[in-house]
Design a protein around this motif. Structure first.
Motif, PDB file in Angstrom:
ATOM      1  N   PHE A  53     -77.429 -26.028  -4.729  1.00 42.96           N
ATOM      2  CA  PHE A  53     -76.131 -26.721  -5.314  1.00 42.96           C
ATOM      3  C   PHE A  53     -75.566 -27.796  -5.494  1.00 42.96           C
ATOM      4  CE2 PHE A  53     -71.314 -28.235  -3.715  1.00 42.96           C
ATOM      5  CZ  PHE A  53     -70.888 -27.262  -4.478  1.00 42.96           C
ATOM      6  N   LYS A  54     -75.077 -28.062  -7.055  1.00 41.35           N
ATOM      7  CA  LYS A  54     -75.077 -28.927  -7.438  1.00 41.35           C
ATOM      8  C   LYS A  54     -73.038 -29.667  -6.701  1.00 41.35           C
ATOM      9  CE  LYS A  54     -76.659 -27.944 -11.897  1.00 41.35           C
ATOM     10  NZ  LYS A  54     -76.594 -27.215 -13.389  1.00 41.35           N
ATOM     11  N   CYS A  79     -77.322 -38.935 -20.294  1.00 42.13           N
ATOM     12  CA  CYS A  79     -75.251 -38.541 -19.737  1.00 42.13           C
ATOM     13  C   CYS A  79     -74.577 -38.463 -20.806  1.00 42.13           C
ATOM     14  CB  CYS A  79     -75.010 -39.830 -18.814  1.00 42.13           C
ATOM     15  SG  CYS A  79     -73.668 -39.340 -17.842  1.00 42.13           S
ATOM     16  N   PRO A  80     -74.025 -37.191 -20.836  1.00 36.53           N
ATOM     17  CA  PRO A  80     -73.537 -37.139 -22.005  1.00 36.53           C
ATOM     18  C   PRO A  80     -72.515 -37.878 -22.154  1.00 36.53           C
ATOM     19  CG  PRO A  80     -73.957 -35.090 -21.208  1.00 36.53           C
ATOM     20  CD  PRO A  80     -73.619 -36.237 -20.150  1.00 36.53           C
ATOM     21  N   ASN A  81     -71.609 -38.009 -20.950  1.00 41.04           N
ATOM     22  CA  ASN A  81     -69.643 -38.926 -20.437  1.00 41.04           C
ATOM     23  C   ASN A  81     -70.354 -39.907 -20.178  1.00 41.04           C
ATOM     24  OD1 ASN A  81     -69.929 -35.631 -20.415  1.00 41.04           O
ATOM     25  ND2 ASN A  81     -71.184 -35.526 -18.921  1.00 41.04           N
ATOM     26  N   THR A 113     -69.828 -34.131 -15.911  1.00 44.14           N
ATOM     27  CA  THR A 113     -69.869 -32.475 -15.739  1.00 44.14           C
ATOM     28  C   THR A 113     -71.025 -31.805 -15.254  1.00 44.14           C
ATOM     29  OG1 THR A 113     -70.789 -33.078 -17.637  1.00 44.14           O
ATOM     30  CG2 THR A 113     -68.526 -33.051 -17.831  1.00 44.14           C
ATOM     31  N   PHE A 114     -72.108 -32.425 -14.359  1.00 47.42           N
ATOM     32  CA  PHE A 114     -72.314 -32.024 -13.205  1.00 47.42           C
ATOM     33  C   PHE A 114     -73.706 -31.218 -14.668  1.00 47.42           C
ATOM     34  CE2 PHE A 114     -68.913 -32.405 -11.015  1.00 47.42           C
ATOM     35  CZ  PHE A 114     -69.666 -32.907  -9.665  1.00 47.42           C
ATOM     36  N   CYS A 115     -73.767 -31.400 -15.772  1.00 48.97           N
ATOM     37  CA  CYS A 115     -74.978 -30.678 -16.837  1.00 48.97           C
ATOM     38  C   CYS A 115     -76.905 -30.664 -16.355  1.00 48.97           C
ATOM     39  CB  CYS A 115     -74.803 -31.017 -18.244  1.00 48.97           C
ATOM     40  SG  CYS A 115     -75.428 -32.818 -18.520  1.00 48.97           S
ATOM     41  N   GLY A 116     -77.597 -31.939 -15.493  1.00 49.12           N
ATOM     42  CA  GLY A 116     -77.960 -31.564 -14.458  1.00 49.12           C
ATOM     43  C   GLY A 116     -79.337 -32.117 -15.313  1.00 49.12           C
ATOM     44  N   LEU A 117     -78.835 -33.315 -16.464  1.00 55.67           N
ATOM     45  CA  LEU A 117     -79.780 -34.291 -17.283  1.00 55.67           C
ATOM     46  C   LEU A 117     -80.243 -35.366 -16.787  1.00 55.67           C
ATOM     47  CD1 LEU A 117     -78.276 -33.662 -20.862  1.00 55.67           C
ATOM     48  CD2 LEU A 117     -80.337 -32.233 -19.717  1.00 55.67           C
ATOM     49  N   LYS A 120     -82.911 -34.270 -13.969  1.00 56.75           N
ATOM     50  CA  LYS A 120     -84.161 -33.381 -14.975  1.00 56.75           C
ATOM     51  C   LYS A 120     -85.338 -34.225 -15.828  1.00 56.75           C
ATOM     52  CE  LYS A 120     -85.677 -29.801 -18.087  1.00 56.75           C
ATOM     53  NZ  LYS A 120     -85.247 -30.075 -19.638  1.00 56.75           N
TER      54      LYS A 120
ATOM     55  N   GLN B  68     -77.685 -32.147 -25.238  1.00 55.00           N
ATOM     56  CA  GLN B  68     -76.490 -32.462 -24.566  1.00 55.00           C
ATOM     57  C   GLN B  68     -74.841 -31.872 -24.458  1.00 55.00           C
ATOM     58  OE1 GLN B  68     -75.975 -36.673 -25.668  1.00 55.00           O
ATOM     59  NE2 GLN B  68     -77.084 -37.397 -23.294  1.00 55.00           N
ATOM     60  N   ARG B  75     -67.920 -24.798 -21.903  1.00 50.16           N
ATOM     61  CA  ARG B  75     -66.721 -25.449 -21.600  1.00 50.16           C
ATOM     62  C   ARG B  75     -65.333 -24.009 -22.906  1.00 50.16           C
ATOM     63  NH1 ARG B  75     -69.629 -27.817 -18.942  1.00 50.16           N
ATOM     64  NH2 ARG B  75     -69.452 -28.889 -16.953  1.00 50.16           N
ATOM     65  N   GLY B 156     -77.244 -23.752  -8.669  1.00 55.71           N
ATOM     66  CA  GLY B 156     -76.247 -24.753  -8.392  1.00 55.71           C
ATOM     67  C   GLY B 156     -75.131 -24.654  -8.759  1.00 55.71           C
ATOM     68  N   SER B 162     -74.866 -25.128 -17.042  1.00 58.87           N
ATOM     69  CA  SER B 162     -75.901 -25.151 -18.112  1.00 58.87           C
ATOM     70  C   SER B 162     -77.295 -24.914 -17.759  1.00 58.87           C
ATOM     71  CB  SER B 162     -75.508 -26.675 -18.639  1.00 58.87           C
ATOM     72  OG  SER B 162     -74.373 -26.778 -17.871  1.00 58.87           O
TER      73      SER B 162
END
Lengths: 160, 375
Positions: A53-54, A79-81, A113-117, A120, B68, B75, B156, B162
């Protein structure tokens, strides 16, 4: 005559279609069977999230208050943000060379945004996802977190 | 056909009685304002006003790398998040001519269909609720919850996962993945007939859906209405059949077509697609090959200069991704052709001349997701 017959047949068909639907709702009404809803605030003590779970990003520390973050900045770059900021210090080490260690690993939960990059791409597995999901606070400044604990240091054997 | 569309251009008159449906109307599933002109209870014309949740996703893509971009596509059409991710991934993989492992193709296809099932379940729930049948919402979400649990176990997250990355997946699926899907399929095969008994046969529903909002095949093609909405009008447009991607060329399935073109036909297409999705998943879930979950990719992806195009079939229609690259690590221009944008603008044709209550049924049957329109 035929029209009246059709009219009556339509009424019976309508009643039978309503009855088919009511039978299902009635069936679940008298036999609740498996309860699918969770009584959330009451079951907080026993509630267990899935292991992947994120919820938020955390930096795991071991019992000696040591983490694995070398301050390389790859998570910040990926991180994109812009929700990760890394502040580093340069300190002299035992050999007399200057070494880079992290001062603060700042994580803006409000922008994530919990993209997980970040998790990873981290080359030393310093970041992980935490299970916490109750993030509501009264002041948004509280959503800016420092991930490395005060007084923590880099785990040396993690470098391979 | 084009002359007919030009004739239908709306001219506002001063005496028109105009009411606004939305921006926050429950049946519009998002922030959409419909300017509805009424004559009594009859709809004269509708002008959709969009852009309330425009976030500039296409422009944002020009500043970030290809890895990215994936999380932004979640969204757009949040109910088919996996298909949106896959569209960008396939486009980048085609540009780099990377061969992804078979395992990835199989898992992607299974997840596509699971996501389509979840999307259609939510649509069925909300469509019943639009027409006044609140019960459907509880039954639809009860079954959707099981799919979301499978998603949460593996990725998750439940809605905006994503999970795709250019070249494969972010990480491997959970060991319980196959067992969870098989349990769900056996469960849902028993539960789906309940949907028909609850709503499809219901006399009130039949009368509100049958013969309402008839869209001819020509109109569907002229407006570019794709997906289940287009197939309800007999427009054969299933990209899974005509331009197979991932593992769709390895499975047997039927394209669902209805020729009536009314609200009930669009409803039936989606109900039958749920059965087809379960067939596709059952064919694949036992045969997932072993192997890597991702192809070997460089940490910084640079597409060679040129133009790249990829289409996928989402739960609502045809999503196309168009990338113009100048050789850098960010795209020069990124364009998404979203299915909902085309599906929205046919609404005036369908609802004009009908009653205002039919407008709710029509907008529900088109299954619009507003963030996909605005992007």
């Amino acid at each position: 005559m035929n029209m009246i017959f059709n009219y009556i047949r339509e009424i019976f068909r309508a009643i039978s279609s309503l009855w088919a639907g009511m039978r299902i709702t009635g069936k679940y009404f008298v036999s609740p069977g498996q309860i699918v809803t969770q009584k959330y605030p009451e079951n907080r003590a026993t509630l267990k999230m899935q292991e992947r779970f994120k919820g938020e990003i955390i930096m795991p520390h071991d019992e000696n208050n040591q983490h694995r973050c070398t301050g390389c900045g790859i998570c910040e770059m990926n991180c994109p943000n812009g929700s990760i900021e890394i502040l580093t210090n340069r300190v002299p080490n035992a050999d007399g060379k200057t070494e880079r260690i992290i001062d603060k690993h700042i994580y803006h939960l409000s922008m994530c945004t919990f993209c997980g990059l970040c998790v990873k791409t981290c080359p030393s597995d310093a970041l992980a996802f935490g299970q916490e999901f109750e993030h509501a606070v009264f002041d948004r400044k509280k959503l800016t977190k420092v991930l490395n604990q005060p007084g923590s240091s880099l785990k040396k054997e993690a470098k391979q | 056909m084009s002359e007919e569309i030009i004739k239908n251009i709306i001219v506002r008159e001063n005496e028109d009685y105009i009411i606004n449906m939305g921006p926050q109307h429950p049946s519009t599933h998002g922030v959409l304002r419909l300017e509805v002109c009424l004559q009594g209870e009859t709809v004269k014309y509708i002008i959709p006003h969009i852009g309330y949740i425009h976030r500039g996703i296409e422009k944002m893509c020009e500043a970030i790398t290809y890895q990215q971009i994936i999380h932004l596509t979640d969204r757009m059409d949040y109910l088919s998040a996996h298909m949106n991710n896959e569209a960008v991934c396939l486009c980048v993989e085609n540009a780099l001519q990377v061969e992804v492992p078979e395992r990835v193709k199989y898992i992607r296809t299974i997840l596509d269909e699971l996501n389509r099932l979840a999307s259609h379940q939510l649509w069925w729930s909300a469509f019943g609720m639009d027409l006044g049948a609140l019960t459907t919402f509880f039954y639809g979400l009860r079954d959707r919850e099981m799919i979301l649990d499978i998603f949460e176990e593996s990725f998750g997250s439940r809605l905006l996962h994503s999970f795709n990355a250019p070249g494969g997946l972010m990480h491997d699926v959970h060991p319980n993945f196959q067992k969870g899907i098989k349990d769900f399929i056996t469960y849902f095969r028993k539960k789906l007939p309940e949907y028909d008994q609850l709503l499809t046969g219901n006399v009130i529903f039949q009368q509100r859906a049958k013969g309402i909002g008839i869209m001819s095949r020509e109109k569907a093609i002229a407006y570019g209405v794709t997906g289940p909405s287009g197939r309800g009008s007999g427009f054969s447009c299933d990209l899974r059949k005509y331009a197979p991607y991932s593992a769709y060329d390895k499975v047997q399935f039927n394209e669902i077509l209805y020729t009536e073109g009314d609200t009930l036909a669009r409803y039936k297409v989606r109900m039958d697609e749920m059965w087809e999705s379960m067939n596709i998943i059952e064919q694949l879930v036992d045969n997932i090959p072993e192997g890597d979950y991702t192809a070997k990719m460089k940490p910084i992806i640079k597409l060679p200069a040129g133009e790249y195009f990829q289409r996928v079939e989402t739960a609502r229609g045809e999503l196309a991704v168009y990338i113009v690259s100048d050789g850098n690590k960010t795209p020069y221009r990124m364009k998404f052709r979203s299915p909902n944008f085309s599906n929205l603008f046919v609404m005036n044709e369908l609802a004009a001349g009908g009653k205002i209550a039919d407008l709710i049924a029509i907008s529900g049957s088109l299954d619009l997701v507003i963030p996909d329109i605005d992007r």
